[in-house]
Design an enzyme around this catalytic site. Sequence first.
Site, PDB file in Angstrom:
ATOM      1  N   ASP A  83       0.854  -1.190   0.000  1.00 43.41           N
ATOM      2  CA  ASP A  83       0.000   0.000   0.000  1.00 43.41           C
ATOM      3  C   ASP A  83       0.883   1.232   0.000  1.00 43.41           C
ATOM      4  O   ASP A  83       2.001   1.209   0.515  1.00 43.41           O
ATOM      5  CB  ASP A  83      -0.968   0.004   1.184  1.00 43.41           C
ATOM      6  N   ASP A 172      -9.488   3.187   6.486  1.00 43.48           N
ATOM      7  CA  ASP A 172      -8.337   3.150   7.393  1.00 43.48           C
ATOM      8  C   ASP A 172      -8.751   3.851   8.678  1.00 43.48           C
ATOM      9  O   ASP A 172      -8.812   5.076   8.741  1.00 43.48           O
ATOM     10  CB  ASP A 172      -7.157   3.845   6.723  1.00 43.48           C
ATOM     11  N   GLU A 174      -7.757   4.110  12.584  1.00 42.66           N
ATOM     12  CA  GLU A 174      -6.655   3.770  13.469  1.00 42.66           C
ATOM     13  C   GLU A 174      -6.281   4.976  14.318  1.00 42.66           C
ATOM     14  O   GLU A 174      -7.044   5.926  14.460  1.00 42.66           O
ATOM     15  CB  GLU A 174      -5.465   3.290  12.648  1.00 42.66           C
TER      16      GLU A 174
END
Length: 281
Positions: A83, A172, A174
């Site tokens: 990624d 994403d 986090e």
Amino acid sequence: MKSLVTGAAVTLGLLLAPLTGSTLATARPDAPHQPTPEARAHGITRAGEAFMGWRQSTPSTTAPTTAIAPAAMAPAATVEGIDVSSHQGNVNWASWWNAGKRFAYVKATEGNYYTNPYFAQQYNGSYNVGMIRGAYHFATPDDSSGANQANYFVDHGGGWSRDGRTLPGALDIEYNPYGATCYGKTQAGMVSWIRDFLTTYKSRTGRDAVIYTNLDWWSRCTGNSTAFNGTNPLWVARYASAPGTLPGGWPYYTFWQYSSSPIDQNRFNGDQTRLVALANG
């Protein structure tokens, strides 16, 4: 971007992406965040520069643009990938293909204020070299709703097409590089925000988004919620020799980010035919 647009190598994601060649992150001037000292130590110097696994990485492991020799072979029923974000700039995709990488996720957006200035080169470059590719969104749940950010993501490259080469978008979710770890939300509030994002993304694309997270953050900030383990594929982050205990009651991982050296390294839990099946929905 509609979910059932078919098959051209240059997708609407490219048409919506910023032009390549800029070296500056394209966050709006009114972007609401300033990186914490910890985030700055990991190479995040301005709003928009957050990347997958930033807290586990270091600046020296976020910038390579060329590949290394292929690593030791993984078990047969896996596929290797990477990624990338703006930190990698223009990526040498042929080199990574030659190193055995067969899929890639590319950061498209952050919050509702940032688009990756290298998105077009990265997203379409990975496709053109033969990889299966997808886009990801770095969530900032403290400044706008999940629905708002899902729409921003889809409108700036995060859509999907059933061409066998485009993976569903990834959320994403986090550690916060700009402040409180859980973005000032209660565990129930965070679960609600995530559901808002996922529901909106599916309504726009027809696909259930992948969730990228790790056990520690998910446990702290959602109470280790099991709300999504039957619908959304898990992309677990753990830089170790095994993925370890999975968050949220997921019975298995779909992707595993296992290293950030010399670039973020990922493994798909299945063979190439299963990866294509995921792309096709």
